[in-house]
Design a protein around this motif. Structure first.
Motif, short mmCIF file in Angstrom:
data_model
loop_
_atom_site.label_atom_id
_atom_site.label_comp_id
_atom_site.label_asym_id
_atom_site.label_seq_id
_atom_site.Cartn_x
_atom_site.Cartn_y
_atom_site.Cartn_z
N ALA A 163 0.84 -1.21 0.00
CA ALA A 163 0.00 0.00 0.00
C ALA A 163 0.87 1.26 0.00
CB ALA A 163 -0.92 -0.01 1.22
N GLN A 164 1.93 1.23 0.78
CA GLN A 164 2.83 2.38 0.83
C GLN A 164 3.54 2.59 -0.50
OE1 GLN A 164 5.53 2.60 4.13
NE2 GLN A 164 3.93 2.32 5.66
N LYS A 165 3.91 1.47 -1.14
CA LYS A 165 4.58 1.58 -2.44
C LYS A 165 3.68 2.21 -3.50
CE LYS A 165 8.13 -2.01 -2.78
NZ LYS A 165 8.55 -3.19 -3.54
N CYS A 166 2.40 1.90 -3.41
CA CYS A 166 1.45 2.37 -4.43
C CYS A 166 0.70 3.63 -4.01
CB CYS A 166 0.44 1.27 -4.74
SG CYS A 166 1.22 -0.22 -5.38
N GLY A 167 0.93 4.08 -2.79
CA GLY A 167 0.27 5.30 -2.33
C GLY A 167 -1.22 5.15 -2.09
N VAL A 168 -1.61 3.99 -1.59
CA VAL A 168 -3.02 3.78 -1.23
C VAL A 168 -3.09 3.26 0.20
CG1 VAL A 168 -3.82 3.31 -3.58
CG2 VAL A 168 -2.99 1.43 -2.19
N THR A 169 -4.32 3.09 0.70
CA THR A 169 -4.47 2.57 2.06
C THR A 169 -4.42 1.04 2.03
OG1 THR A 169 -6.87 2.53 1.86
CG2 THR A 169 -5.89 4.54 2.75
N ARG A 170 -4.13 0.47 3.18
CA ARG A 170 -4.06 -0.99 3.27
C ARG A 170 -5.43 -1.62 2.98
NH1 ARG A 170 -4.30 -5.18 7.17
NH2 ARG A 170 -5.19 -3.81 8.71
N GLN A 171 -6.47 -0.90 3.35
CA GLN A 171 -7.82 -1.42 3.13
C GLN A 171 -8.13 -1.57 1.64
OE1 GLN A 171 -7.10 1.03 5.34
NE2 GLN A 171 -7.38 -0.20 7.18
N THR A 172 -7.53 -0.72 0.82
CA THR A 172 -7.73 -0.85 -0.62
C THR A 172 -7.05 -2.11 -1.15
OG1 THR A 172 -7.93 1.53 -0.90
CG2 THR A 172 -7.29 0.29 -2.84
N ILE A 173 -5.88 -2.42 -0.63
CA ILE A 173 -5.19 -3.66 -1.02
C ILE A 173 -6.03 -4.87 -0.59
CG2 ILE A 173 -3.08 -5.04 -0.74
CD1 ILE A 173 -2.60 -2.44 -2.27
N ILE A 174 -6.59 -4.78 0.61
CA ILE A 174 -7.45 -5.88 1.10
C ILE A 174 -8.65 -6.07 0.16
CG2 ILE A 174 -9.01 -6.58 2.98
CD1 ILE A 174 -7.09 -5.09 4.90
N SER A 175 -9.28 -4.95 -0.22
CA SER A 175 -10.43 -5.02 -1.12
C SER A 175 -10.04 -5.56 -2.50
CB SER A 175 -11.05 -3.63 -1.30
OG SER A 175 -11.65 -3.22 -0.12
N LEU A 176 -8.85 -5.15 -2.96
CA LEU A 176 -8.38 -5.64 -4.26
C LEU A 176 -8.16 -7.14 -4.23
CD1 LEU A 176 -5.81 -2.84 -5.18
CD2 LEU A 176 -7.73 -3.51 -6.58
N GLU A 177 -7.50 -7.60 -3.19
CA GLU A 177 -7.19 -9.02 -3.09
C GLU A 177 -8.44 -9.88 -2.98
OE1 GLU A 177 -4.33 -9.93 -0.08
OE2 GLU A 177 -2.70 -8.96 -1.13
N SER A 178 -9.44 -9.33 -2.33
CA SER A 178 -10.68 -10.11 -2.19
C SER A 178 -11.60 -9.94 -3.40
CB SER A 178 -11.41 -9.70 -0.91
OG SER A 178 -11.68 -8.32 -0.93
N GLY A 179 -11.13 -9.18 -4.40
CA GLY A 179 -11.89 -9.01 -5.64
C GLY A 179 -13.11 -8.12 -5.49
N LYS A 180 -13.12 -7.29 -4.44
CA LYS A 180 -14.29 -6.43 -4.21
C LYS A 180 -14.11 -5.03 -4.76
CE LYS A 180 -16.03 -8.76 -0.11
NZ LYS A 180 -16.20 -8.69 1.34
N TYR A 181 -12.92 -4.72 -5.20
CA TYR A 181 -12.68 -3.38 -5.73
C TYR A 181 -11.94 -3.46 -7.05
CZ TYR A 181 -10.84 1.31 -6.21
OH TYR A 181 -10.53 2.55 -6.72
N MET A 182 -12.42 -2.69 -8.00
CA MET A 182 -11.76 -2.61 -9.31
C MET A 182 -10.93 -1.34 -9.34
SD MET A 182 -12.59 -5.21 -10.94
CE MET A 182 -11.81 -4.62 -12.41
N PRO A 183 -9.62 -1.46 -9.48
CA PRO A 183 -8.78 -0.25 -9.40
C PRO A 183 -8.83 0.57 -10.68
CG PRO A 183 -7.43 -2.13 -9.92
CD PRO A 183 -8.82 -2.65 -9.75
N SER A 184 -8.33 1.79 -10.58
CA SER A 184 -8.19 2.62 -11.78
C SER A 184 -7.01 2.08 -12.58
CB SER A 184 -7.93 4.07 -11.37
OG SER A 184 -6.68 4.16 -10.71
N LEU A 185 -6.90 2.52 -13.80
CA LEU A 185 -5.81 2.07 -14.66
C LEU A 185 -4.45 2.49 -14.07
CD1 LEU A 185 -5.44 0.52 -17.27
CD2 LEU A 185 -5.48 2.69 -18.50
N GLU A 186 -4.44 3.67 -13.50
CA GLU A 186 -3.19 4.18 -12.92
C GLU A 186 -2.74 3.30 -11.76
OE1 GLU A 186 -3.46 8.09 -11.31
OE2 GLU A 186 -1.30 8.27 -10.99
N LEU A 187 -3.68 2.94 -10.89
CA LEU A 187 -3.31 2.09 -9.75
C LEU A 187 -2.90 0.71 -10.23
CD1 LEU A 187 -3.03 1.54 -6.75
CD2 LEU A 187 -5.48 1.13 -6.62
N ALA A 188 -3.55 0.22 -11.27
CA ALA A 188 -3.18 -1.09 -11.82
C ALA A 188 -1.72 -1.07 -12.30
CB ALA A 188 -4.12 -1.45 -12.96
#
Lengths: 241, 82
Positions: free
Chosen positions: B24-49
């Motif tokens: 999360a720190q490397k990508c400049g997002v919160t840890r909760q966003t990484i959790i959501s991404l891993e569980s397939g509940k959040y679709m990131p923007s192209l930039e974050l991808a």
């Protein structure tokens, strides 16, 4: 005392049941005091001020309970924004409840010159100030715990907030149209009787002001409620922002 | 339901068991966003991808996989009748 308990983490171990009971008690007290069902509790100036104080303090405590409980979790899966949105929902619910129940009793045309209305407005503003202070303190605390390169909110938060705000603004548009329609049918309005014996109803500037405040409160409530639901569901795409 | 899945969890484990917090720190997002991404509940923007792919030093298609919905075959009943 409260902050000492909070810092000591005692509140965090109390659990969900106490939190639910606390919020429930606040809402119940508010409902009973405002409803006028108790003849020995007249809704006069003193009762309004006292009830508002109880609600204000109760909601503040409930907010701290919720915050302490969430922060005490070891595996904290909720982002700061999600927790703050939850707290905002509690505050907004209390404010909306207070406003609508009291306004219903006063017939939506209370003037500030009335002492009861003045006391209610004062307590309402106190609640807003309490929320502003609490959220500022919590934000500052959260920022101090973060690493320099770590943001407090990110694109997921923005996506959720944008979606919630969009839904809320749609509701606000609907409410404004409803208010306009009501004004059109008022005495002297577009479709209302003018200078005739058939008077539909009279709308005062205080009426309009209260309806607009109510619409804004409902908009905020829907925004916070929908955002909280989206956070819990967490099935969001950045493209929806 | 999303048709895009990701290999974030596997990539984290392959990269020295990188923590969600560190990613999360490397990508400049919160840890909760990484959790959501891993569980397939959040679709990131192209930039974050792209940021996530860059953090692991791999191509974006090595992190995210698009699984197109299988197209239903044409209704054979209609074609047979024709």
């Amino acid at each position: 005392m409260l902050m000492k308990l909070y810092k000591g983490g005692v509140m965090g171990s109390i659990g969900t049941r106490v939190l639910v009971l606390d919020i429930g008690a606040v809402v119940l007290i508010c409902a009973v005091m405002y409803s006028g069902v108790l003849p020995w509790v007249p809704v006069d100036n003193f009762a309004v001020a006292a009830t508002a104080s109880v609600v204000r303090i109760g909601v503040l405590i409930a907010g701290l309970y919720a915050w302490a409980k969430l922060r005490a979790r070891e595996d904290d899966t909720r982002s700061f924004n999600e927790q703050l949105t939850g707290l905002a929902l509690i505050f907004t619910s209390a404010l909306t409840f207070m406003f609508f129940v009291r306004m219903q009793q006063m017939g939506w045309h209370a003037e500030l010159s009335d002492h009861g209305t003045y006391a209610f407005a004062r307590d309402f503003i106190h609640m807003l100030i309490a929320w502003w202070v609490l959220s500022s303190i919590l934000t500052r605390q959260a920022l101090s715990k973060l690493a320099p390169e770590q943001p407090l909110e990110d694109e997921r938060d923005h996506a959720i907030i944008a979606r919630a705000n969009r839904a809320a603004s749609e509701l606000l548009t609907f409410l404004l149209i409803a208010i306009i329609a009501r004004l059109a049918f008022a005495d002297g309005g577009l479709f209302g009787a003018r200078e005739s014996s058939i008077s539909l109803f009279v709308v005062t500037p205080a009426n309009i002001a209260h309806w607009l405040i109510g619409a804004l409160l409902l908009e905020t409530l829907v925004s916070k409620g929908y955002a909280t639901w989206l956070y819990r569901r967490s099935d969001v795409s950045a493209e929806t922002a | 339901m999303t048709t895009i899945t990701n290999h974030l969890r596997r990539l984290r484990l392959e990269h020295g068991e990188l923590t969600q917090e560190a990613l999360a720190q490397k990508c400049g997002v919160t840890r909760q966003t990484i959790i959501s991404l891993e569980s397939g509940k959040y679709m990131p923007s192209l930039e974050l991808a792209f940021k996530l792919a860059h953090a692991f030093g791999v191509k974006i298609e090595d992190v995210f996989v698009w699984q197109p919905k299988v197209a239903r075959p044409l209704d054979t009943k209609d074609t047979n009748n024709a």
